[in-house]
Motif scaffolding. Sequence first.
Motif, PDB file in Angstrom:
ATOM      1  N   ALA A 150      11.106  -6.298  63.152  1.00  6.46           N
ATOM      2  CA  ALA A 150       9.905  -7.115  63.294  1.00  6.46           C
ATOM      3  C   ALA A 150       9.751  -7.672  64.703  1.00  6.46           C
ATOM      4  CB  ALA A 150       9.936  -8.262  62.280  1.00  6.46           C
ATOM      5  N   VAL A 169       8.091 -14.751  64.296  1.00  5.24           N
ATOM      6  CA  VAL A 169       8.910 -13.848  63.479  1.00  5.24           C
ATOM      7  C   VAL A 169       9.922 -14.649  62.657  1.00  5.24           C
ATOM      8  CG1 VAL A 169      10.663 -12.030  63.570  1.00  5.24           C
ATOM      9  CG2 VAL A 169       8.583 -11.835  64.945  1.00  5.24           C
ATOM     10  N   VAL A 190       8.910 -14.078  58.819  1.00  2.00           N
ATOM     11  CA  VAL A 190       9.685 -12.937  58.327  1.00  2.00           C
ATOM     12  C   VAL A 190      11.103 -13.347  57.920  1.00  2.00           C
ATOM     13  CG1 VAL A 190      10.577 -10.635  58.866  1.00  2.00           C
ATOM     14  CG2 VAL A 190       8.342 -11.357  59.753  1.00  2.00           C
TER      15      VAL A 190
END
Length: 517
Positions: free
Chosen positions: A367, A391, A395
């Motif tokens: 990612a 991120v 994520v």
Amino acid sequence: MTAEVEAPVGARVKRALAWSTLNSIALRIGSLGLGVLLARILAPEEFGVFAVALTMQTIVIALADLGMSADIIRHGVHGRAATVTTISVLTSALLALGMCLAAGGVSAAMDSPQAAPVVRVMSLTLLLSGLSVVPYAMMQRDFRQRAQLGLDTTSLVLSTVVTVGLVMLGLGAMALAISRVVAQAVVTLLQFLLTRTRPTFGFDPEVARSLLRFGVPLAGANVLSWVVMNVGHLSIGTAAGALMLGLYTLAFNISTWPMSALGVAIRAVALPAFAAVADRDRKAAGFVSAVALTWTVALLAGVLLAGLATVVVPLLYGQRWSMAAQALVGLAFFGAFRVLFDLVATFLIAVGASRALLVAQVVWLAALFPAVIFGVQRYGLTGAGVAHALVCLLVILPLYTVALRRYRVRPGRLAVALGVPLLTAGPALAVGVLVVRTVPGAAWQVLGAAAAMTVVLLGPLLPWLRRRLRELQAAGRNPVEDAETIVLPVAGPATDPAGPVAGPGPGPGPEVAVPAR
């Protein structure tokens, strides 16, 4: 058996955490002072050259330990020391050779061919790190943070003297590399002296298999973590050259302050503390309370760095480094997430979930790499910093939440522990920016904005934080026989030590790029 080693784990953890915190603060102040000094006598390009060398070294050194020390701290090392030393030294030697051979190509690929000899010198720290796994592990297992403070102080003073002396002689970035090797060599020798051990070699196939089953996934996670931390360095070094890399590196270093002052102190004692508690519900409850307290302090540090970015960078390092503030705004919050994720990773290691960590690092890298590339191309240094923070939030945090559910950490309780501090973080940042824009004078801006942001963020949370602290203390007082009567080995023969969270690395010194797990 000393009284200190026989004391209940809770009392020993408190003492160790106090010494570890003092150690982290002292080293942070010392490293900051040295960093400021070197920033004024070295050009940004020279910092960029050393960043290339340190990037390679930190990625490779994660493999040298092979995760063995983390496995040792969970199970003990009776009869394992010789096997650990043999595997560590052989692995370190092979990796050091590979680092030397790859130095030219990697340095050229990062548009810094002059970094190749610096990389080769830095490879020597790998050999020393592999040799010192066992004595370092003994000190961490026994919560000997007071002695660790002495070692780290010695390393900092020695590296400072060597670095400044060699810089004045005109060695530039090479001075930083040589100082790392000298400091690591001295500290390794002192570790053996303090633990009254010597290197022993041998090989037990059964011990090796048990170490590698747990350690290989953890080592892979560590390597990927180093890569994750260096995505920005690799991307900017390739796309924009040494000058922009030097600016980004300075911002990244500043963003490591929360991790260096708080995360490192907690990491030193968290794994042995979590590993000592057998009851899974108590372990999970204590972890959530620790998350609430740790995240609040880390978030405050991130808000302070973000709000003061445009003031702190030129004030400390000089006006020529002012562009680094662009990256620092996003990286400041990334630094706060690093402290949180380090605590999560330590908990997962304590419960044996090394594969979950490996999966998390794979996803993180997948990612982050495109996010940073996009951010750098579209928004420059600002985009790189913001990409790291987004991120983490969108994520990695959800991914870790799912992984923790298997170990009785309820997502609802975790969400409250993380969400409550966020309620005051936004207003605190807004107040800080307002003070910076309205108050004249850099010194008054720093003092006024820092005080205002601290009051706005922490003030409403104090009753809530006190309850979380009482919960954590209550979890430590609950009578669990194995947690209170566990006996750890006294520093003695090399065949009977135990291990730390991660293997030893180079001693503290001037920070240029310090990625973390």
